[in-house]
Design a protein around this motif. Structure first.
Motif, PDB file in Angstrom:
ATOM      1  N   ASP A   1      34.318  32.731  45.570  1.00  0.00           N
ATOM      2  CA  ASP A   1      33.277  33.645  46.043  1.00  0.00           C
ATOM      3  C   ASP A   1      33.801  34.535  47.170  1.00  0.00           C
ATOM      4  OD1 ASP A   1      30.470  34.589  46.304  1.00  0.00           O
ATOM      5  OD2 ASP A   1      30.600  33.562  48.245  1.00  0.00           O
ATOM      6  N   GLY A   2      34.517  33.945  48.106  1.00  0.00           N
ATOM      7  CA  GLY A   2      34.981  34.678  49.278  1.00  0.00           C
ATOM      8  C   GLY A   2      35.996  35.758  48.974  1.00  0.00           C
ATOM      9  N   TYR A   3      37.015  35.431  48.190  1.00  0.00           N
ATOM     10  CA  TYR A   3      38.051  36.430  47.926  1.00  0.00           C
ATOM     11  C   TYR A   3      37.482  37.684  47.267  1.00  0.00           C
ATOM     12  CZ  TYR A   3      41.986  33.417  49.231  1.00  0.00           C
ATOM     13  OH  TYR A   3      42.882  32.644  49.918  1.00  0.00           O
ATOM     14  N   PHE A   4      36.487  37.518  46.404  1.00  0.00           N
ATOM     15  CA  PHE A   4      35.933  38.699  45.742  1.00  0.00           C
ATOM     16  C   PHE A   4      34.958  39.483  46.623  1.00  0.00           C
ATOM     17  CE2 PHE A   4      37.754  36.765  41.922  1.00  0.00           C
ATOM     18  CZ  PHE A   4      38.440  37.868  41.449  1.00  0.00           C
ATOM     19  N   LYS A   5      34.760  39.031  47.845  1.00  0.00           N
ATOM     20  CA  LYS A   5      34.031  39.840  48.829  1.00  0.00           C
ATOM     21  C   LYS A   5      34.953  40.866  49.474  1.00  0.00           C
ATOM     22  CE  LYS A   5      30.426  36.532  49.764  1.00  0.00           C
ATOM     23  NZ  LYS A   5      29.851  35.551  50.670  1.00  0.00           N
ATOM     24  N   VAL A   6      36.258  40.683  49.301  1.00  0.00           N
ATOM     25  CA  VAL A   6      37.242  41.626  49.825  1.00  0.00           C
ATOM     26  C   VAL A   6      37.393  42.727  48.769  1.00  0.00           C
ATOM     27  CG1 VAL A   6      39.632  41.932  50.595  1.00  0.00           C
ATOM     28  CG2 VAL A   6      38.422  39.769  51.072  1.00  0.00           C
TER      29      VAL A   6
ATOM     30  N   ARG B   1      34.086  45.078  35.671  1.00  0.00           N
ATOM     31  CA  ARG B   1      33.344  46.298  35.999  1.00  0.00           C
ATOM     32  C   ARG B   1      32.022  45.885  36.609  1.00  0.00           C
ATOM     33  NH1 ARG B   1      35.653  49.075  30.932  1.00  0.00           N
ATOM     34  NH2 ARG B   1      37.374  50.142  31.957  1.00  0.00           N
ATOM     35  N   GLY B   2      31.567  46.651  37.563  1.00  0.00           N
ATOM     36  CA  GLY B   2      30.325  46.285  38.241  1.00  0.00           C
ATOM     37  C   GLY B   2      30.564  45.136  39.192  1.00  0.00           C
ATOM     38  N   VAL B   3      29.690  44.137  39.149  1.00  0.00           N
ATOM     39  CA  VAL B   3      29.791  43.028  40.091  1.00  0.00           C
ATOM     40  C   VAL B   3      30.368  41.757  39.473  1.00  0.00           C
ATOM     41  CG1 VAL B   3      27.909  43.862  41.544  1.00  0.00           C
ATOM     42  CG2 VAL B   3      27.400  42.346  39.631  1.00  0.00           C
ATOM     43  N   GLY B   4      30.689  41.775  38.200  1.00  0.00           N
ATOM     44  CA  GLY B   4      31.130  40.569  37.516  1.00  0.00           C
ATOM     45  C   GLY B   4      32.578  40.196  37.758  1.00  0.00           C
ATOM     46  N   VAL B   5      32.864  38.925  37.490  1.00  0.00           N
ATOM     47  CA  VAL B   5      34.219  38.392  37.541  1.00  0.00           C
ATOM     48  C   VAL B   5      34.478  37.719  36.196  1.00  0.00           C
ATOM     49  CG1 VAL B   5      35.746  36.693  38.632  1.00  0.00           C
ATOM     50  CG2 VAL B   5      34.179  38.038  40.045  1.00  0.00           C
ATOM     51  N   LYS B   6      35.576  38.096  35.551  1.00  0.00           N
ATOM     52  CA  LYS B   6      35.962  37.493  34.282  1.00  0.00           C
ATOM     53  C   LYS B   6      36.970  36.394  34.559  1.00  0.00           C
ATOM     54  CE  LYS B   6      35.374  41.736  31.646  1.00  0.00           C
ATOM     55  NZ  LYS B   6      36.048  42.724  30.769  1.00  0.00           N
ATOM     56  N   THR B   7      36.839  35.283  33.831  1.00  0.00           N
ATOM     57  CA  THR B   7      37.732  34.143  34.034  1.00  0.00           C
ATOM     58  C   THR B   7      38.356  33.730  32.706  1.00  0.00           C
ATOM     59  OG1 THR B   7      36.385  33.352  35.876  1.00  0.00           O
ATOM     60  CG2 THR B   7      37.862  31.758  34.849  1.00  0.00           C
ATOM     61  N   ARG B   8      39.649  33.422  32.769  1.00  0.00           N
ATOM     62  CA  ARG B   8      40.331  32.859  31.608  1.00  0.00           C
ATOM     63  C   ARG B   8      41.387  31.886  32.106  1.00  0.00           C
ATOM     64  NH1 ARG B   8      45.094  36.388  29.428  1.00  0.00           N
ATOM     65  NH2 ARG B   8      45.743  37.435  31.324  1.00  0.00           N
ATOM     66  N   ILE B   9      41.727  30.946  31.254  1.00  0.00           N
ATOM     67  CA  ILE B   9      42.751  29.966  31.586  1.00  0.00           C
ATOM     68  C   ILE B   9      43.989  30.284  30.764  1.00  0.00           C
ATOM     69  CG2 ILE B   9      43.388  27.531  31.564  1.00  0.00           C
ATOM     70  CD1 ILE B   9      40.369  26.920  31.911  1.00  0.00           C
ATOM     71  N   VAL B  10      45.118  30.435  31.445  1.00  0.00           N
ATOM     72  CA  VAL B  10      46.373  30.776  30.791  1.00  0.00           C
ATOM     73  C   VAL B  10      47.264  29.535  30.814  1.00  0.00           C
ATOM     74  CG1 VAL B  10      48.338  32.353  30.770  1.00  0.00           C
ATOM     75  CG2 VAL B  10      46.111  33.155  31.588  1.00  0.00           C
ATOM     76  N   ARG B  11      47.690  29.116  29.631  1.00  0.00           N
ATOM     77  CA  ARG B  11      48.500  27.907  29.502  1.00  0.00           C
ATOM     78  C   ARG B  11      49.961  28.195  29.173  1.00  0.00           C
ATOM     79  NH1 ARG B  11      43.424  26.412  28.024  1.00  0.00           N
ATOM     80  NH2 ARG B  11      42.728  24.427  28.900  1.00  0.00           N
TER      81      ARG B  11
END
Length: 187
Positions: A125-130, A153-163
């Motif tokens: 949460d904190g890092y994406f406030k920067v 885009r906008g306020v969202g954060v996309k997450t994926r796991i890279v193996r």
């Protein structure tokens, strides 16, 4: 060594206090000074590899960025700042006496059992406030994965796991081969 940790500090007060400490690594979380725990060799080794791989990726891509590892502070708010295990920021580098990096594009935390909860909640949460942060990578040495959080885009954060394979980070336009971070796959 026992140190009486101050309470209710702003980030500016924390930085002034932290520079006077002879030992230890600390972060200000909601005004409270938190001492980071000792690290296992596997954790320390992966932190180094991440920084080296980031530096090499920047060199190969010829992008105007630099890597900082395990030290500079990223200010989140008046009472909160984090010390990532590695980061990438645009040139020019800050003054040599600077204690913080104001404009990271990529921030990296390497998981350890004592930091999992904070890395995956409070720091996410904190890092994406920067505003400059585009990517937050959570590196899992045990699982040999990287959880890639990317500002959408906008306020969202996309997450994926890279193996496996290569993790591309745009911006700044770099590629990280996972085999270079973790070494060859274990049998």
């Amino acid at each position: 060594m026992n140190i009486a940790l101050p309470t209710r500090l702003t980030v500016d007060e924390f930085l002034a206090w932290a520079v006077r400490q002879k030992e230890g690594k600390y972060e200000p979380i909601d005004g409270m000074v938190v001492m980071q725990q000792a690290q296992k060799w596997s954790h320390s080794k992966v932190k180094l590899e991440v920084a080296v791989v980031l530096r090499e990726a920047i060199r190969k891509a010829e992008v105007p960025c630099y890597v900082a590892s395990d030290g500079p502070t990223v200010r989140i708010s008046k009472h909160k700042a984090f010390v990532p295990d590695a980061l990438v920021a645009p040139l020019p580098e800050p003054d040599s006496d600077s204690l913080e990096i104001a404009d990271p594009v990529v921030v990296v935390e390497v998981l350890s059992p004592s930091t999992v909860r904070m890395d995956e909640t409070t720091k996410l949460d904190g890092y994406f406030k920067v505003p400059s942060v585009r990517h937050y990578l959570i590196v899992d040495p045990e699982g040999r994965t990287i959880k890639h959080h990317k500002r959408g885009r906008g306020v969202g954060v996309k997450t994926r796991i890279v193996r496996k394979g290569v993790l591309a980070l745009n911006p700044p336009g770099i590629k990280l081969p996972l085999v270079d971070v973790f070494g060859p796959a274990r049998p």
